[in-house]
Design an enzyme around this catalytic site. Sequence first.
Site, PDB file in Angstrom:
ATOM      1  N   HIS A   1       0.833  -1.220   0.000  1.00  0.00           N
ATOM      2  CA  HIS A   1       0.000   0.000   0.000  1.00  0.00           C
ATOM      3  C   HIS A   1       0.865   1.267   0.000  1.00  0.00           C
ATOM      4  O   HIS A   1       0.520   2.259   0.640  1.00  0.00           O
ATOM      5  CB  HIS A   1      -0.934   0.037   1.214  1.00  0.00           C
ATOM      6  CG  HIS A   1      -1.963  -1.043   1.241  1.00  0.00           C
ATOM      7  ND1 HIS A   1      -3.252  -0.858   0.817  1.00  0.00           N
ATOM      8  CD2 HIS A   1      -1.902  -2.334   1.646  1.00  0.00           C
ATOM      9  CE1 HIS A   1      -3.949  -1.988   0.974  1.00  0.00           C
ATOM     10  NE2 HIS A   1      -3.138  -2.893   1.473  1.00  0.00           N
TER      11      HIS A   1
ATOM     12  N   ASN B   1     -10.292  -2.629   2.777  1.00  0.00           N
ATOM     13  CA  ASN B   1     -10.050  -2.606   1.334  1.00  0.00           C
ATOM     14  C   ASN B   1     -11.370  -2.363   0.602  1.00  0.00           C
ATOM     15  O   ASN B   1     -12.436  -2.384   1.218  1.00  0.00           O
ATOM     16  CB  ASN B   1      -9.487  -3.955   0.862  1.00  0.00           C
ATOM     17  CG  ASN B   1      -8.008  -4.121   1.175  1.00  0.00           C
ATOM     18  OD1 ASN B   1      -7.283  -3.146   1.391  1.00  0.00           O
ATOM     19  ND2 ASN B   1      -7.545  -5.352   1.200  1.00  0.00           N
TER      20      ASN B   1
END
Length: 535
Positions: free
Chosen positions: A75, A148
Amino acid sequence: RTGNNVKNEKGNAGELQQQAGGSHPVITTQQGLAISDNQNSLRSTPHGPTLLEDFVLREKITHFDHERIPERVVHARGTGAHGFFELTKSLSKYTTAKILTEKNVQTPVFCRFSTVAGGSGSIDTPRDVRGFAVKLYTQEGNWDLVGNNIPVFFIQDAMKFPDLVHAVKMEPDRGFPQAATAHDTFWDFISLMPESMHMIMWAMSDRAIPRSLRMIEGFGIHSFRLVNKEGVSTFVKFHWRPKIGLQSTIWDEAVKIAGADPDFHRRDFFEAIQNGDFPEWELGVQLFTEEEAATFPFDHLDSTKLIPEELVPLQIIGRMVLNRWPDSFFAETEQVAFCPANIVPGIDFSEDPLLQGRLFSYLDTQLIRLGGPNFTQIPINAPKCPFHNLQRDGHMQTQIYKGRTAYEPQSLEEDKPRASQKTGFHSASVHAEGVKSRIRADSFADHYSQARMFYRSQSEIEQAHLASALVFELSKVETEHVRLAVVSQLRTIDESLAKRVGDGLGLKSLPDAIAPAVPVQDLDLSPALRIIDRM
Ligand code: HEM
């Protein structure tokens, strides 16, 4: 433009020197010393070597040399904004958490969206999962919902996370691909990991190429617990739903955008906020008891499964609005540290083995990424409620500890913090009995039923996109046995999908289907089946 342009006192030929004046303050060193010349180093003679004595030059370059910090191990590429969360329906029957019981209070939040596989300088629009991390600065401490845009995950156990990430990131010998799943190591791992099949269906769907970050859903994925004042816990799943709806690009668009504007998503997000077109999400919850969970045809502690809304409806309880762009991308978006272990009284974890591993991993990585144990003092990470502890010293300590005692029990100082049974965090009482082992519960064994459910729930066009995505991805895989192994997996999910992909790859015949460990079920989702309405 208000500074005076002058030749410096030595009269350097042709040089434009900007000097303080008007509203421009005098530039100083870190020690506060005013600097006379910010462009020329101190030399022994105009043609001579630069002097080591030049502390102004040394300080400027040293600080610059240390500007970069490690990027997140996953990420790494992200964009964030400030805003608020407001509860519209109280969950006081289920939890003591003020953030979920006090209506119409605006709680400040910071939210960061990210891609997973690429480095911090990669593109915004690859086929990838999007991170959706929210830090809520509640009156009772920071609560981080680190989710997510897809409601399930690739693996069931955190033990496999380093392998998953090593497989998806660039291959170690060649250093590419930098932000794509379309390569051998990713599909090799996936083909040998049947539990990833459900997530693969989502990742190959249009969900993984969103049109805008304002148009993605967010999911806490794991079951968490809500705990009420009687100490009774109820399981909960958290979902964010975008107010302007969900939209994706199509693959050809995503490819074109990647070339034309690698910052497509962060620019769109920035411009929307600058224009006052504030992105907004509803927060929804699915609530269910342990007894109800025992009747589901899957295990809710398995992160590769979702709970269909036909079984447990989503109840909208609040909204989040993002309305302020950070002043500093580095100080806020880069330095923010989310951690699923950051919870508040009235909320607790479940035994999901993926979540349990995450509880360790985030703080551990942040200790190195943000330079030691005091990163919680960085303004973006510090709670906005009062906080006191007996921790002291350490790298980058910015707080001045007051008094003689930093231990307890102690009898020397009246104003030192102590634990509180009344307002402090209590873990939910959970009955545990059994034999310590690495054995996975049988209820985690069905890897295909929900993959099939997802594929079959898609419209004809969506199914076509999903099949084309698989053909594109697998056509980039050089190793034949890996391509065939994936098609074997697809046959167990849906024959027509496998056939389509096999045809796209030019296979003369399809490889044998994988034999599943337990029979694949066609889940019955008729709305009449079961509705658990909790509100
Ligand atoms: C970072 C989500 C599984 C380790 C992140 C971020 C998100 C996220 C959104 C970025 C946070 C930010 O914007 O700063 C998830 C979800 C998971 C999952 C939804 C599964 C349900 C895991 C697992 C592990 C893990 C199983 C390790 C065992 C990490 C690490 C980072 C990270 C080390 C970097 C954190 C940092 O440097 O601040 N994850 N993740 N994640 N995740 Fe996960």
